[in-house]
Design an enzyme around this catalytic site. Structure first.
Site, short mmCIF file in Angstrom:
data_model
loop_
_atom_site.label_atom_id
_atom_site.label_comp_id
_atom_site.label_asym_id
_atom_site.label_seq_id
_atom_site.Cartn_x
_atom_site.Cartn_y
_atom_site.Cartn_z
N GLU A 1 0.84 -1.20 0.00
CA GLU A 1 0.00 0.00 0.00
C GLU A 1 0.87 1.25 0.00
OE1 GLU A 1 -4.02 1.65 2.20
OE2 GLU A 1 -2.49 0.71 3.44
N ALA B 1 2.20 -0.49 10.84
CA ALA B 1 1.53 -1.77 10.62
C ALA B 1 0.68 -1.67 9.37
CB ALA B 1 0.66 -2.15 11.82
N MET B 2 0.41 -2.84 8.74
CA MET B 2 -0.33 -2.88 7.49
C MET B 2 -1.31 -4.05 7.50
SD MET B 2 -1.10 -1.85 4.51
CE MET B 2 -2.15 -2.68 3.31
N GLU B 3 -2.53 -3.79 7.01
CA GLU B 3 -3.66 -4.69 7.20
C GLU B 3 -3.81 -5.78 6.15
OE1 GLU B 3 -5.32 -1.06 4.87
OE2 GLU B 3 -3.89 -1.40 6.50
N ASN B 4 -2.75 -6.27 5.54
CA ASN B 4 -2.89 -7.33 4.54
C ASN B 4 -3.91 -8.37 5.01
OD1 ASN B 4 -0.34 -6.25 3.25
ND2 ASN B 4 0.46 -7.01 5.19
N HIS C 1 -6.77 -1.59 15.30
CA HIS C 1 -6.84 -0.81 14.05
C HIS C 1 -6.75 -1.74 12.83
CE1 HIS C 1 -5.97 2.98 11.71
NE2 HIS C 1 -5.45 2.08 10.88
N GLU C 2 -5.73 -2.59 12.83
CA GLU C 2 -5.51 -3.43 11.65
C GLU C 2 -6.57 -4.51 11.49
OE1 GLU C 2 -3.45 -2.26 9.65
OE2 GLU C 2 -2.48 -0.90 11.05
N GLU D 1 -9.04 4.34 6.68
CA GLU D 1 -8.21 4.75 7.82
C GLU D 1 -8.98 5.47 8.92
OE1 GLU D 1 -5.59 3.36 8.09
OE2 GLU D 1 -4.95 2.85 6.07
#
Length: 888
Positions: free
Chosen positions: A166, A303-306, A338-339, A361
């Site tokens: 992203e 952090a990233m929500e894959n 959040h994720e 977001e």
């Protein structure tokens, strides 16, 4: 995605008195997505990808093959897909039921695309595009990237591979339709070393031994999803897992040797899955949800929500008793909340284009607070929304702001969209809209939205329509005002009377601004502003629609026109009302205490009122206040103390006043953690120790030195949740011997998190020579590829001018130390704390070297520094006069 907050210059200083898939609905045909921006011709869309890669971690390269099932919807001479930093060796196109055709490939680096042309124009129909290609493994978090870290047992450096796609980086992994609206299913396989663990969105369904120390790992087919959610990781990992819901497993993937460190995160992760499934009315659609600990850091995100495989940097995922602080434990919880919220808001239902990024977001930020309040109400997480609102207003008050829903056309504009407007203003507006609709109606609307758009793409209006239909008439007009108009409403009280127990409050709407007050005073924007007004009794709801209004409310107590602080607006009271609020401050709700102080300090800083009323409210916070309120109030005093750096006599007077109120609270808490104390109390202790250390309190500095000296005989003497707090104080006051000792500790540590922290400390000293030594060290390979940037940021805290000059002089090297998304922002933000008028010309010169669409971060810093230069002397005078008046 959780981003790293880079606040405006003004907010950093004066306002720093601050702080198997189930049955799936097919998405709408992207070719018919009228009004949705695209970089690609809308002549084709994918339905499925089959990608196989073979990474060479040693040489930082990989090879791959890709097969894309797609449909051409309009006759076209070429197919255009995104591709970046890929070398495509061969490509063929096969029509359904036909023979493969060779195609000519043309790469265009400027547009980040690859064009595939057959001998004849392509007729509408279904095809498969097969490519063989190679790519690069990066050392920052773009595309497929490598992180080197010390093995937790041997201390030897090992390498892990991870992906970050992203917003626009899946195209670095394979040729793709790399835009959110092009949803497809994915099959991923990889040829990897036999002794390494591979992770992706779906569980492994097959492993084949290929001999020579290699294996082929094949993952299950993903649900329909956008390309930026694809994930792959490879390393010497271990996995801790538990059942989260029937048929769904939650897992934490961490570097081998992590032992019990993932347990806290796992125990917090698992309950989120059924909680969100129930709240959104949709079961989690994958068989597992892993959170993968990446030993490193980024200056862009945390952090990233894959989907099914969240990526989180280890320092905010694993609970290491030797170094994890109370605030870090809380961050583990909120970041996961959040994720995991993104697994629904963003992954199951995805914005059609990046202009609606806030649908991802803002909602994940709002839901993280809601979920944390559900599971940990004793942490008072709802109070954090006040600080979040202030972070947003710190940007939104400038002319460089933008609406929540903003026009985005380029990659650079997309990268800049990850800011406090998208996240914190988004959360603040959603909180206000939930209050407007009512919690039940709001939730019912969200459930309908999820049900009707799952596995598809939406725009903001789809959500408003769903909530209105659920029973919130008028919500669309309020929501449209606050998401399409930039800026901040200003609600002023122009009169107040109280008779027979009923208060009548006369109000006027304007527009708050930091750097264009005259302009907005003459032609203010107008919003439909939901108000919740209290006067000591039951609060009254109303909407201020237009310039003026009147509201009646039961009670004759002090009036709060933003009771509960859920409204996104500034509140300007009369002097008499502020005096009443000052008297009532100790008895007000904690959230109103925080909100009133934040509002009034911002209004004073921006010239809407004198400083004394705001400082009176701050001083009225009692020493036994709620720990979150206490932490916020104390932090604002520390910010004020820093602003007086050129007036040590006044600094000393302020420090004495602060100590009189807050030193007893610290002594009650003690220097060491206590059994069974609350997390907010533990966090307040760290805040007080840190702040008094910054102000040079002799007791606290002496205690820090005493504890640091213990390390000579016992390297674990400081281990525990206060370790980072004490070492920060030592680092700020470090001698050359202290600095060398910290460097030796960093080099010897087998913990990636501790090593990063200790190297970063080397940039914190007040001694300019030591800060310069840290900057020089950051340009070597010693700290690690993702730690060096943090060292430079640390040096900019007390030495912004020298650090900015250093970054510009070494720009090519510096840009290699940060993610591609944040290079301009990173360099510009180093100047945030500068007080040198010459910095403005330097920033203008830097701005001239970046593309126009990437210049907003530079403009923000310039605007912040310009306003601070005006506000700082006024603040110093206001604070000095206030201290003098209180002395009488």
């Amino acid at each position: 995605m959780r981003t790293i907050s880079l606040v405006s210059a003004l907010a950093l200083s004066i306002a720093c008195l601050a702080v198997p898939a189930t049955a799936q609905q097919a998405p709408a045909n992207p070719s018919a997505a009228a009004g949705v921006h695209t970089d690609l011709p809308r002549v084709a869309h994918p339905s499925h990808y089959a990608i196989s890669i073979t990474p060479d971690a040693t040489n930082l390269t990989f090879t791959g093959t890709s097969s894309v099932d797609l449909e051409v919807t309009e006759a076209s001479p070429v197919l255009t897909l995104h591709a970046l930093d890929l070398k495509i060796a061969s490509a063929t196109l096969t029509p359904a039921g036909g023979a493969a055709m060779p195609v000519t490939v043309t790469m265009d680096a400027a547009s980040q695309t690859a064009r595939f042309a057959a001998a004849q124009p392509l007729a509408p129909g279904k095809y498969r595009l097969d490519t063989t290609y190679s790519g690069v493994i990066n050392t920052q978090a773009n595309g497929l990237f490598a992180l080197d870290y010390p093995d937790k047992v041997t201390g030897k450096d090992v390498r892990g591979l991870f992906t970050q796609f992203e917003a626009p980086d899946a195209r670095r992994f394979a040729p793709m339709f790399d835009e959110p609206i092009y949803k497809a299913t994915f099959d991923l396989s990889a040829v990897v070393p036999s002794n390494r663990m591979a992770i992706s969105n779906m569980p492994t369904i097959k492993e084949e031994d290929l001999g020579k120390g290699l294996k082929r790992v094949t993952f299950g087919t993903s649900p329909k999803m956008s390309s930026y959610l694809l994930f792959f990781a490879l390393g010497d990992f271990e996995r801790m897992a538990k059942e989260a819901a029937p048929g769904v497993q939650a897992g934490i993937v961490a570097p081998r040797g992590s032992g019990e460190q993932p347990r806290f995160a796992l125990d917090e992760l698992a309950p989120l899955i059924p909680y969100y499934s129930e709240y959104f009315g949709q079961p989690y659609p994958l068989p597992k949800l892993d959170n993968v600990a990446a030993p490193g850091q980024s200056q862009f995100f945390s952090a990233m929500e894959n989907w099914g495989a969240i990526l989180t940097f280890e320092r905010i995922l694993l609970n290491d008793p030797a170094i994890t602080s109370a605030s870090a434990r809380q961050n583990i919880v909120t970041t996961q909340a959040h994720e995991v919220a993104h697994q629904w808001f963003g992954n199951l239902v995805t914005m059609a284009w990046w202009e609606d990024l806030w649908l991802n977001e803002g909602f994940a930020s709002w839901m993280e607070t809601k979920a944390t309040a559900h599971f940990h109400p004793d942490w008072f997480p709802l109070l954090g929304r006040v600080e979040g609102r202030e972070a947003a207003m710190g940007l939104d008050g400038f002319k460089t702001t933008h609406p929540i829903v903003q026009e985005i056309k380029t990659v650079d504009e997309t990268n800049q969209a990850f800011d406090a407007i998208t996240y914190q203003k988004g959360e603040a507006v959603i909180s206000m809209l939930e209050s407007f609709a009512g919690e039940t109606v709001w939730r019912d609307g969200l459930r309908a939205y999820m049900r009707d758009h799952k596995f598809a793409n939406t725009r903001s209006r789809d959500l408003w329509q769903a909530v209105e239909k659920a029973g919130a008439p008028g919500l669309t007009s309020v929501a449209t005002d606050f998401t399409t108009k930039p800026g901040i409403p200003l609600v002023k009280v122009t009169g107040l009377t109280c008779r027979k127990g009923v208060s009548t409050v006369m109000l006027e709407q304007g527009e708050f601004s930091i750097d264009r007050k005259d302009q907005v005073a003459g032609q203010p924007q107008q919003w439909k502003v939901p108000l919740l007004v209290s006067a000591g009794g039951e609060a009254t709801r109303t909407i201020l629609d237009g310039g003026k209004g009147t509201v009646t409310v039961n009670g004759c107590g002090p009036v709060v026109i933003n009771a509960g602080q859920l409204g996104y607006y500034r509140s300007l009271y009369t002097p008499k009302m502020l005096a009443s609020l000052k008297t009532a401050m100790p008895s007000l709700q904690p959230v109103d205490q925080m909100g009133l102080i934040a509002d009034n300090l911002a209004l004073s800083t921006s010239g809407y009122q004198p400083y004394a009323p705001a400082l009176d409210l701050l001083a009225a916070v009692p020493g036994n206040a709620n720990p979150v309120v206490a932490s916020s109030a104390f932090g604002r005093y520390v910010g004020a103390w820093r602003t007086l750096e050129k007036d040590p006599a006044t600094q000393k007077r302020l420090a004495a006043k602060v100590a009189a109120t807050w030193k007893p609270r610290l002594m009650t808490l003690g220097f060491d953690p206590k059994a069974n104390e609350s997390l907010p109390d533990a966090d307040l202790r760290s805040t007080l120790i840190s702040g008094f250390g910054t102000m040079g309190d002799p007791d606290v500095v002496a205690e820090a030195r005493r504890r640091f000296a213990m390390l000579a005989s016992n390297p674990k003497a400081l281990d525990g949740p206060q370790k980072t707090t004490w070492l920060n104080i030592v680092a700020r006051n470090a001698t050359k011997a202290d600095w060398d000792a910290i460097r030796q500790m960093a080099a010897a540590s087998n913990s990636a998190v501790e090593r990063q922290f200790l190297y970063t400390l080397l940039g914190r000293p007040a001694d300019p020579a030591l800060a310069a030594a840290a900057r020089d060290l950051a340009l070597t390979d010693v700290p690690g590829k993702t730690t060096s940037a943090a060292m430079i940021v640390a040096a900019a805290g007390l030495h912004p001018d020298a650090t900015y000059d250093f970054a510009v002089a070494n720009r090519a090297k510096i840009e290699g130390l940060v993610d591609a998304q944040s290079r301009v922002t990173f360099i510009a933000s180093l100047a945030n704390a500068s007080n040198d008028p010459a910095m403005l010309a330097k920033l203008e010169a830097f701005k001239a070297t970046v593309p126009a669409e990437a210049s907003r971060p530079v403009d923000r810093v310039i605007g912040g520094l310009t306003e601070r230069a005006k506000a700082r002397p006024l603040f110093v005078k206001g604070l000095t006069d206030w201290l003098n008046a209180r002395k009488k």
